[in-house]
Design a protein around this motif. Structure first.
Motif, PDB file in Angstrom:
ATOM      1  N   LEU A  50      50.056  50.554 116.564  1.00  0.00           N
ATOM      2  CA  LEU A  50      51.459  50.808 116.247  1.00  0.00           C
ATOM      3  C   LEU A  50      52.227  49.505 116.091  1.00  0.00           C
ATOM      4  O   LEU A  50      52.072  48.580 116.885  1.00  0.00           O
ATOM      5  CB  LEU A  50      52.101  51.672 117.335  1.00  0.00           C
ATOM      6  N   LEU A  51      53.054  49.453 115.051  1.00  0.00           N
ATOM      7  CA  LEU A  51      53.983  48.348 114.841  1.00  0.00           C
ATOM      8  C   LEU A  51      55.341  48.919 114.446  1.00  0.00           C
ATOM      9  O   LEU A  51      55.423  50.009 113.865  1.00  0.00           O
ATOM     10  CB  LEU A  51      53.499  47.416 113.722  1.00  0.00           C
ATOM     11  N   HIS A  52      56.399  48.168 114.764  1.00  0.00           N
ATOM     12  CA  HIS A  52      57.743  48.510 114.306  1.00  0.00           C
ATOM     13  C   HIS A  52      58.107  47.597 113.138  1.00  0.00           C
ATOM     14  O   HIS A  52      57.925  46.388 113.213  1.00  0.00           O
ATOM     15  CB  HIS A  52      58.765  48.347 115.432  1.00  0.00           C
ATOM     16  N   LYS A  53      58.602  48.187 112.065  1.00  0.00           N
ATOM     17  CA  LYS A  53      58.998  47.427 110.880  1.00  0.00           C
ATOM     18  C   LYS A  53      60.512  47.484 110.734  1.00  0.00           C
ATOM     19  O   LYS A  53      61.129  48.554 110.853  1.00  0.00           O
ATOM     20  CB  LYS A  53      58.329  47.999 109.630  1.00  0.00           C
ATOM     21  N   MET A  54      61.119  46.317 110.465  1.00  0.00           N
ATOM     22  CA  MET A  54      62.563  46.272 110.302  1.00  0.00           C
ATOM     23  C   MET A  54      62.978  46.892 108.966  1.00  0.00           C
ATOM     24  O   MET A  54      62.496  46.482 107.904  1.00  0.00           O
ATOM     25  CB  MET A  54      63.057  44.817 110.378  1.00  0.00           C
ATOM     26  N   ASP A  55      63.838  47.899 109.038  1.00  0.00           N
ATOM     27  CA  ASP A  55      64.440  48.500 107.846  1.00  0.00           C
ATOM     28  C   ASP A  55      65.847  47.932 107.714  1.00  0.00           C
ATOM     29  O   ASP A  55      66.772  48.362 108.391  1.00  0.00           O
ATOM     30  CB  ASP A  55      64.471  50.025 107.989  1.00  0.00           C
ATOM     31  N   LYS A  56      66.001  46.931 106.838  1.00  0.00           N
ATOM     32  CA  LYS A  56      67.289  46.228 106.743  1.00  0.00           C
ATOM     33  C   LYS A  56      68.392  47.119 106.196  1.00  0.00           C
ATOM     34  O   LYS A  56      69.579  46.897 106.471  1.00  0.00           O
ATOM     35  CB  LYS A  56      67.131  44.980 105.874  1.00  0.00           C
ATOM     36  N   LYS A 101      68.995  50.071 107.029  1.00  0.00           N
ATOM     37  CA  LYS A 101      69.538  50.852 108.138  1.00  0.00           C
ATOM     38  C   LYS A 101      69.757  50.002 109.382  1.00  0.00           C
ATOM     39  O   LYS A 101      70.272  50.502 110.383  1.00  0.00           O
ATOM     40  CB  LYS A 101      68.594  52.012 108.481  1.00  0.00           C
ATOM     41  N   ASP A 102      69.335  48.717 109.295  1.00  0.00           N
ATOM     42  CA  ASP A 102      69.431  47.794 110.414  1.00  0.00           C
ATOM     43  C   ASP A 102      68.805  48.392 111.674  1.00  0.00           C
ATOM     44  O   ASP A 102      69.394  48.387 112.765  1.00  0.00           O
ATOM     45  CB  ASP A 102      70.902  47.418 110.686  1.00  0.00           C
ATOM     46  N   SER A 103      67.606  48.918 111.496  1.00  0.00           N
ATOM     47  CA  SER A 103      66.911  49.537 112.620  1.00  0.00           C
ATOM     48  C   SER A 103      65.408  49.321 112.461  1.00  0.00           C
ATOM     49  O   SER A 103      64.912  49.006 111.380  1.00  0.00           O
ATOM     50  CB  SER A 103      67.217  51.045 112.693  1.00  0.00           C
ATOM     51  N   TRP A 104      64.696  49.507 113.573  1.00  0.00           N
ATOM     52  CA  TRP A 104      63.248  49.346 113.580  1.00  0.00           C
ATOM     53  C   TRP A 104      62.593  50.711 113.458  1.00  0.00           C
ATOM     54  O   TRP A 104      62.921  51.640 114.181  1.00  0.00           O
ATOM     55  CB  TRP A 104      62.785  48.657 114.867  1.00  0.00           C
ATOM     56  N   TYR A 124      64.203  37.771 116.235  1.00  0.00           N
ATOM     57  CA  TYR A 124      65.013  38.454 115.231  1.00  0.00           C
ATOM     58  C   TYR A 124      66.006  39.338 115.975  1.00  0.00           C
ATOM     59  O   TYR A 124      65.637  40.334 116.581  1.00  0.00           O
ATOM     60  CB  TYR A 124      64.139  39.294 114.303  1.00  0.00           C
ATOM     61  N   GLY A 125      67.297  38.950 115.934  1.00  0.00           N
ATOM     62  CA  GLY A 125      68.303  39.700 116.668  1.00  0.00           C
ATOM     63  C   GLY A 125      68.033  39.640 118.153  1.00  0.00           C
ATOM     64  O   GLY A 125      67.816  38.564 118.729  1.00  0.00           O
ATOM     65  N   ALA A 126      68.005  40.796 118.778  1.00  0.00           N
ATOM     66  CA  ALA A 126      67.800  40.859 120.226  1.00  0.00           C
ATOM     67  C   ALA A 126      66.327  40.893 120.597  1.00  0.00           C
ATOM     68  O   ALA A 126      65.993  40.863 121.785  1.00  0.00           O
ATOM     69  CB  ALA A 126      68.501  42.101 120.784  1.00  0.00           C
ATOM     70  N   LYS A 127      65.452  40.952 119.602  1.00  0.00           N
ATOM     71  CA  LYS A 127      64.024  41.056 119.889  1.00  0.00           C
ATOM     72  C   LYS A 127      63.347  39.697 119.806  1.00  0.00           C
ATOM     73  O   LYS A 127      63.673  38.871 118.952  1.00  0.00           O
ATOM     74  CB  LYS A 127      63.348  42.022 118.907  1.00  0.00           C
ATOM     75  N   ASN A 128      62.404  39.485 120.689  1.00  0.00           N
ATOM     76  CA  ASN A 128      61.581  38.280 120.665  1.00  0.00           C
ATOM     77  C   ASN A 128      60.184  38.626 120.165  1.00  0.00           C
ATOM     78  O   ASN A 128      59.818  39.791 120.035  1.00  0.00           O
ATOM     79  CB  ASN A 128      61.495  37.661 122.064  1.00  0.00           C
ATOM     80  N   TYR A 148      59.461  41.864 108.539  1.00  0.00           N
ATOM     81  CA  TYR A 148      59.542  41.570 109.963  1.00  0.00           C
ATOM     82  C   TYR A 148      58.916  42.736 110.726  1.00  0.00           C
ATOM     83  O   TYR A 148      59.292  43.900 110.534  1.00  0.00           O
ATOM     84  CB  TYR A 148      60.991  41.371 110.395  1.00  0.00           C
ATOM     85  N   LEU A 149      57.971  42.418 111.601  1.00  0.00           N
ATOM     86  CA  LEU A 149      57.260  43.432 112.364  1.00  0.00           C
ATOM     87  C   LEU A 149      57.267  43.060 113.840  1.00  0.00           C
ATOM     88  O   LEU A 149      57.336  41.880 114.186  1.00  0.00           O
ATOM     89  CB  LEU A 149      55.805  43.556 111.883  1.00  0.00           C
TER      90      LEU A 149
END
Length: 252
Positions: A147-153, A155-158, A190-194, A210-211
């Motif tokens: 599993l990975l989270h991908k940034m959806d710009k 919607k500004d969400s992962w 990226y933002g609040a995430k490291n 960005y993942l």
């Protein structure tokens, strides 16, 4: 156009366009005449030849000929039947090949098609399309999965995706594939995430991705992506390697 390392032997890879024995005319060194060699014409329009059939996939090819733009046609100057020649676009050498029957002249047709790459898909495109139509569990020997989270710009969400990394292509299910050849991979914030994985394209015309993993301490993905991309070599580098190798007479 590029050549891969072990993907040519992978179970999900299209078979070569043409393969079999031909006789190649040798004109250099002390030994002159015709030598029987095992030839493989791949979907990326490159002709490789080996000393024996058993060497394919186990030993480095004796040489590689880039077919794009080459002049290919039958030849009668040598006084032998079923002879055809190939003059690559780069270089001065003309290669002469001899089949043993009219049936084996299929090689001439296959090589002629390989000179026109505009109508042909890139071998990576063929492989990617093939794998993208498979269910996740059918992709054999993936480099990494999970599993990975991908940034959806927009919607500004992962957004979470199940991902499979295979031979320099990252498949995000369902239906998304990121073709990673030429991408730079690095870890950043990226933002609040490291511990974000940034995939930077070779040109601004392509997107930057960005993942991030579910567990920020899990670094297998960035290591696997870098290794997967490095398994591939641009074709011009592979050809340059052959050109810088020993002379023809020592590699017959």
């Amino acid at each position: 156009m590029t050549v891969g390392s072990d993907i040519a032997r992978g179970p999900n890879t299209p078979r070569p366009a043409c393969r079999g024995y031909l006789h190649k005319r040798t004109q250099s060194g002390l030994i002159k005449g015709w030598r029987k060699r095992w030839f493989v014409l791949t979907h990326d329009c490159c002709l490789y030849y080996y000393r024996h059939k058993r060497d394919e996939g186990k030993r480095q090819a004796l040489s590689a000929i880039k077919m794009e733009g080459a002049e290919v046609g039958p030849d009668t100057s040598l006084g032998k039947p079923f002879v055809f020649k190939c003059h690559p676009q780069s270089g001065f050498r003309v290669y002469f090949f001899c089949a043993t029957s009219n049936q084996e002249m299929k090689w001439l047709e296959a090589m002629e098609k390989a000179t026109h790459t505009i109508t042909q898909n890139h071998v990576w495109v063929d492989v990617t399309k093939h794998n993208s139509n498979l269910p996740p569990l059918a992709v054999k020997n993936p480099d990494c999965l999970g599993l990975l989270h991908k940034m959806d710009k927009s919607k500004d969400s992962w957004v979470q995706h199940y991902c499979i990394l295979k031979d320099g292509c990252l498949y995000l299910y369902s239906g998304i594939g990121i073709y990673l050849q030429g991408y730079m991979v690095r870890e950043q914030s990226y933002g609040a995430k490291n511990s974000i994985i940034e995939l930077k394209p070779p040109s601004d015309e392509f997107r930057t991705f960005y993942l991030c993993a579910e567990n920020a301490n899990e670094n297998k993905w960035i290591i696997a992506i870098k290794a997967s991309i490095k398994k591939w070599l641009p074709l011009h580098q592979a050809l340059q390697h052959y050109m810088n190798g020993p002379p023809e007479e020592t590699r017959m």
